[in-house]
Design a protein around this motif. Structure first.
Motif, short mmCIF file in Angstrom:
data_model
loop_
_atom_site.label_atom_id
_atom_site.label_comp_id
_atom_site.label_asym_id
_atom_site.label_seq_id
_atom_site.Cartn_x
_atom_site.Cartn_y
_atom_site.Cartn_z
N ALA A 47 7.73 -8.91 12.75
CA ALA A 47 6.28 -8.83 12.59
C ALA A 47 5.79 -7.49 13.10
CB ALA A 47 5.60 -9.97 13.34
N GLY A 48 4.95 -6.83 12.32
CA GLY A 48 4.42 -5.52 12.70
C GLY A 48 5.09 -4.37 11.99
N THR A 49 6.28 -4.61 11.38
CA THR A 49 6.98 -3.55 10.67
C THR A 49 6.17 -3.12 9.44
OG1 THR A 49 9.10 -4.43 11.37
CG2 THR A 49 9.13 -2.90 9.51
N VAL A 50 6.16 -1.83 9.17
CA VAL A 50 5.41 -1.29 8.04
C VAL A 50 6.39 -0.68 7.03
CG1 VAL A 50 3.67 0.39 7.32
CG2 VAL A 50 3.41 -0.81 9.50
N PHE A 51 6.18 -0.97 5.75
CA PHE A 51 6.98 -0.33 4.71
C PHE A 51 6.07 0.00 3.53
CE2 PHE A 51 7.12 -4.82 3.85
CZ PHE A 51 7.00 -4.93 2.46
N GLU A 52 6.61 0.78 2.58
CA GLU A 52 5.80 1.24 1.45
C GLU A 52 6.26 0.57 0.16
OE1 GLU A 52 5.56 3.55 -2.24
OE2 GLU A 52 7.33 3.53 -0.94
N GLY A 53 5.29 0.22 -0.67
CA GLY A 53 5.61 -0.33 -1.97
C GLY A 53 4.56 0.11 -2.98
N SER A 54 4.97 0.21 -4.24
CA SER A 54 4.02 0.57 -5.30
C SER A 54 3.81 -0.63 -6.21
CB SER A 54 4.53 1.78 -6.09
OG SER A 54 5.80 1.49 -6.67
N ILE A 55 2.63 -0.77 -6.77
CA ILE A 55 2.28 -1.90 -7.60
C ILE A 55 2.78 -1.64 -9.02
CG2 ILE A 55 0.43 -3.43 -8.34
CD1 ILE A 55 0.80 -3.21 -5.28
N ASN A 56 3.90 -2.32 -9.41
CA ASN A 56 4.49 -2.11 -10.74
C ASN A 56 3.87 -2.98 -11.80
OD1 ASN A 56 6.12 -0.24 -9.59
ND2 ASN A 56 8.04 -1.37 -9.80
N SER A 57 3.45 -4.20 -11.42
CA SER A 57 2.80 -5.07 -12.40
C SER A 57 1.92 -6.07 -11.67
CB SER A 57 3.84 -5.80 -13.27
OG SER A 57 4.54 -6.76 -12.49
N ILE A 58 0.90 -6.55 -12.39
CA ILE A 58 -0.03 -7.54 -11.83
C ILE A 58 -0.20 -8.64 -12.86
CG2 ILE A 58 -2.35 -7.95 -10.94
CD1 ILE A 58 -2.55 -5.00 -10.29
N ASP A 59 0.05 -9.91 -12.45
CA ASP A 59 -0.08 -11.07 -13.33
C ASP A 59 -0.81 -12.16 -12.56
OD1 ASP A 59 0.05 -13.02 -15.22
OD2 ASP A 59 2.22 -13.38 -15.02
N GLY A 60 -2.14 -12.14 -12.70
CA GLY A 60 -2.93 -13.12 -11.96
C GLY A 60 -2.84 -12.88 -10.46
N THR A 61 -2.28 -13.88 -9.78
CA THR A 61 -2.13 -13.74 -8.32
C THR A 61 -0.75 -13.23 -7.94
OG1 THR A 61 -1.41 -16.05 -8.12
CG2 THR A 61 -3.78 -15.59 -7.89
N LYS A 62 0.09 -12.93 -8.92
CA LYS A 62 1.42 -12.43 -8.64
C LYS A 62 1.49 -10.93 -8.95
CE LYS A 62 3.91 -16.76 -9.46
NZ LYS A 62 5.00 -17.41 -10.23
N ILE A 63 2.19 -10.19 -8.08
CA ILE A 63 2.40 -8.77 -8.31
C ILE A 63 3.87 -8.45 -8.12
CG2 ILE A 63 0.08 -8.10 -7.57
CD1 ILE A 63 1.30 -7.19 -4.92
N LEU A 64 4.30 -7.37 -8.74
CA LEU A 64 5.67 -6.90 -8.59
C LEU A 64 5.62 -5.58 -7.82
CD1 LEU A 64 8.53 -7.81 -9.47
CD2 LEU A 64 8.35 -6.17 -11.35
N LEU A 65 6.30 -5.57 -6.68
CA LEU A 65 6.29 -4.38 -5.82
C LEU A 65 7.54 -3.56 -6.07
CD1 LEU A 65 5.16 -5.84 -2.35
CD2 LEU A 65 3.76 -4.71 -4.08
N GLY A 66 7.38 -2.27 -6.28
CA GLY A 66 8.50 -1.36 -6.37
C GLY A 66 8.76 -0.70 -5.04
N LEU A 67 10.02 -0.74 -4.58
CA LEU A 67 10.37 -0.17 -3.28
C LEU A 67 10.97 1.21 -3.46
CD1 LEU A 67 11.88 -3.39 -1.67
CD2 LEU A 67 9.53 -2.53 -1.56
N GLY A 68 11.16 1.89 -2.35
CA GLY A 68 11.59 3.28 -2.38
C GLY A 68 12.97 3.49 -2.94
N ASN A 69 13.83 2.43 -2.95
CA ASN A 69 15.19 2.60 -3.46
C ASN A 69 15.31 2.18 -4.92
OD1 ASN A 69 14.91 -0.14 -3.29
ND2 ASN A 69 16.76 -0.51 -2.07
N GLY A 70 14.16 1.92 -5.57
CA GLY A 70 14.18 1.57 -6.98
C GLY A 70 14.18 0.08 -7.23
N GLN A 71 14.31 -0.74 -6.21
CA GLN A 71 14.33 -2.19 -6.39
C GLN A 71 12.91 -2.74 -6.42
OE1 GLN A 71 17.40 -3.63 -7.02
NE2 GLN A 71 17.79 -1.43 -7.04
#
Length: 590
Positions: A47-71
């Motif tokens: 708890a408290g750890t911070v990481f970065e993600g980009s919003i790859n897709s949005i479907d209603g209340t679900k989103i797909l996060l892209g991480l720095g290693n491509g996953q």
């Protein structure tokens, strides 16, 4: 926001996918190393750890996060969260029970700035809320964020956990040592609670209390009194050692009939006789020196009049009739020979205390006196009033004295020495944890703080001695130090005053060559009217000094945070600082 159903699937395929990404794209960029390591241990995130993600897709209340290693990982949005496609966001782990991870946008979903991540990676620091805030604050203050700078700042924060991030970073940027003492003064400064005069007045009120700590006989009381006067009158000479009072040699002055006086010859000048008592029908006045203009060699009546008005107050001005009578009775208990003589009320407090101390020592050596009578004198309100007046004369400066070069510097040097000796005196009397010792220490800390901040800015607190009051003032000089030394360019200064009758009074002064522009900022109508009525006098005096002058007055409805304004002098503007940060913000996928 929660990362739930996809956690097991992600954990089982992560290693192969990461290896494939690395082999196809070559070595991972340095800026993504921390994120890859973070993601590879997703189940272990605290708890408290911070990481970065980009919003790859949005479907209603679900989103797909892209991480720095491509996953990618899937997450569910809580109500009220809004993102845009392609947005890069910092996320912080709220909780992790091993099967479900709850995350939230960090810093209200602010745009991800890879500069922060790269700086932390280079310094070998994890991305946490505290480290991100630290780097972000340092960037806002225009500080370098290289490996050594971040390590030094991190160490300062670890060593001073009670300090706020903002305070520690600002102090470091100004070159002020980050420690408890300096931080207390700096936060007082930021919150407009930095009046050195108030700290000095606490010392003035507490110093007389040390007389009650003299445990033995009259010799101890006399020694203590001599120590205090030595500190105040000698401008910081060493405090006498134990036993010095008993061994001190007092010249045999010889007394005139019915009078107690002295006629000591001092080096380089002859000191006029100081008379404590005089005959009831004999008026005693202290000789006044004529005021001369050193250039013209002629007596200047106006200058003499001003000088006379600026002299220290006499006993008759400091004490009312009742207290003068009480002081007179206390002295006659100690000096029976005074008989029906009257106290000389034309002495200044300093003259009275110096002469009284000399005669007390002489009386003690010859015949002694009762300790209770001495206690009564030293614990009396009258003696404390006179002692406080001496302290005020020593520790404040008159406005006309500010024209003397290095006057404030000399005042601070004297204050630092004398407060150090008062702390020493407090330890000797067992009062090292008292209000006296703490207040003296705060004055010294305040002086050291001003010394430190003056490495970057020209700022000084001035304890002013005015006609009927002591006043706190702050002087801010906005002109850079190089221009000040060369006496070139426009001088811009700001004077902040706290006055009894005018209240908070701010004065802006700009001077270019012999042209002066002054503006008063006042808080009420009465102060406005008073200043307006006296503007012609001020303008006339300034013009007599050879300046052309323009003066304005403004009633200020809202208090201006001039401390913040002053500290931001020379720093990038908010827009410029924002642009500086955004300059390095780019989409990591590009």
């Amino acid at each position: 926001m929660q990362v739930t159903d996809y956690l097991g699937q992600y954990a089982s395929t992560l290693a192969n996918a990461a290896a494939g990404t690395a082999s196809s794209a070559g070595a991972a960029p340095p800026g993504n190393v921390a994120t890859q390591n973070l993601v590879s241990k997703l189940t272990e995130l605290q708890a408290g750890t911070v990481f970065e993600g980009s919003i790859n897709s949005i479907d209603g209340t679900k989103i797909l996060l892209g991480l720095g290693n491509g996953q990618t990982i899937s997450a569910r949005l809580d109500a009220g969260m809004n993102f845009t496609l392609g947005q890069s966001v910092f996320f912080q782990v709220k909780s992790n029970d091993g099967s479900t991870i709850a995350i939230k946008p960090y810093a209200d979903g602010q745009a991800f700035n890879p500069t922060i991540q790269k700086a932390l990676d280079a310094a070998g620091m994890e991305m946490t809320k505290d480290t991100i805030d630290m780097v972000n604050r340092m960037m806002q203050e225009g500080m370098p964020i290289d490996k050594h700078s971040l390590a030094a700042m991190r160490q300062a924060l670890v060593q001073n956990p009670q300090l706020s991030m903002q305070t520690a970073v600002m102090m470091s940027r100004l070159g002020i040592p980050v420690n408890d003492q300096m931080a207390a003064q700096f936060e007082n400064y930021l919150n407009d609670r930095h009046e050195m005069l108030g700290q000095m007045e606490q010392v003035m009120d507490a110093l007389p209390s040390v007389y009650a700590k003299a445990y033995a006989g009259t010799a101890d009381l006399l020694q203590l009194n001599q120590q205090i006067l030595t500190i105040l009158n000698a401008g910081g000479e060493a405090v006498p050692d134990q036993g010095q009072v008993q061994d001190q040699q007092v010249p045999d002055q010889g007394q005139q009939a019915g009078q107690l006086n002295t006629n000591t010859v001092q080096p380089e000048q002859v000191k006029q006789p100081v008379v404590l008592f005089h005959e009831p029908d004999q008026a005693v006045t202290q000789p006044q020196a004529e005021q001369h203009d050193p250039k013209a060699g002629q007596v200047q009546p106006e200058a003499a009049k001003d000088a006379q008005a600026e002299e220290p107050a006499k006993l008759s001005q400091l004490l009312n009739r009742h207290h003068i009578s009480e002081l007179e009775n206390q002295l006659k208990e100690l000096f029976p020979k005074a008989g029906q003589l009257k106290l000389n009320t034309q002495l200044t407090a300093k003259e009275f205390l110096e002469e009284l101390s000399r005669q007390l020592l002489e009386q003690h050596k010859s015949s002694g006196f009762d300790k209770s009578a001495l206690n009564k004198l030293f614990s009396g309100r009258e003696y404390h009033t006179l002692l406080k007046d001496v302290m005020e004369q020593e520790w404040t400066v008159k406005p006309q004295d500010l024209k003397t070069e290095h006057k404030i510097e000399e005042l601070y040097q004297k204050l630092d020495r004398q407060m150090s000796q008062i702390e020493q005196l407090a330890r000797q009397t067992g009062m090292d944890t008292s209000q006296l010792s703490q207040s003296a220490s705060q004055v010294r800390d305040n002086i050291e703080f001003m010394h430190q901040i003056n490495q970057a800015y020209t700022y000084v607190q001035i304890p002013l001695k005015l006609a009927n009051q002591n006043a706190h003032s702050d002087l801010y000089v906005y002109t850079n130090k190089r221009s000040l030394r060369k006496r070139e360019g426009e001088l811009s200064a700001f004077l902040h005053l706290e006055l009894e009758n005018l209240g908070t009074t701010d004065v802006s002064v700009k001077m270019l060559d012999k042209n002066v522009t002054t503006k008063f900022y006042l808080e009420d109508d009465a102060a406005y009217d008073l200043i307006e009525a006296n503007l012609p006098k001020l303008q006339e005096r300034i013009m007599k000094l050879g300046y052309t002058c323009s003066i304005g007055i403004e009633k200020r409805e809202e208090k201006v945070d001039f401390v913040k304004d002053f500290l931001q002098k020379g720093q990038p503007s908010k827009a410029a600082a924002k642009g500086m940060v955004q300059r390095y913000s780019f989409d990591v996928r590009a």
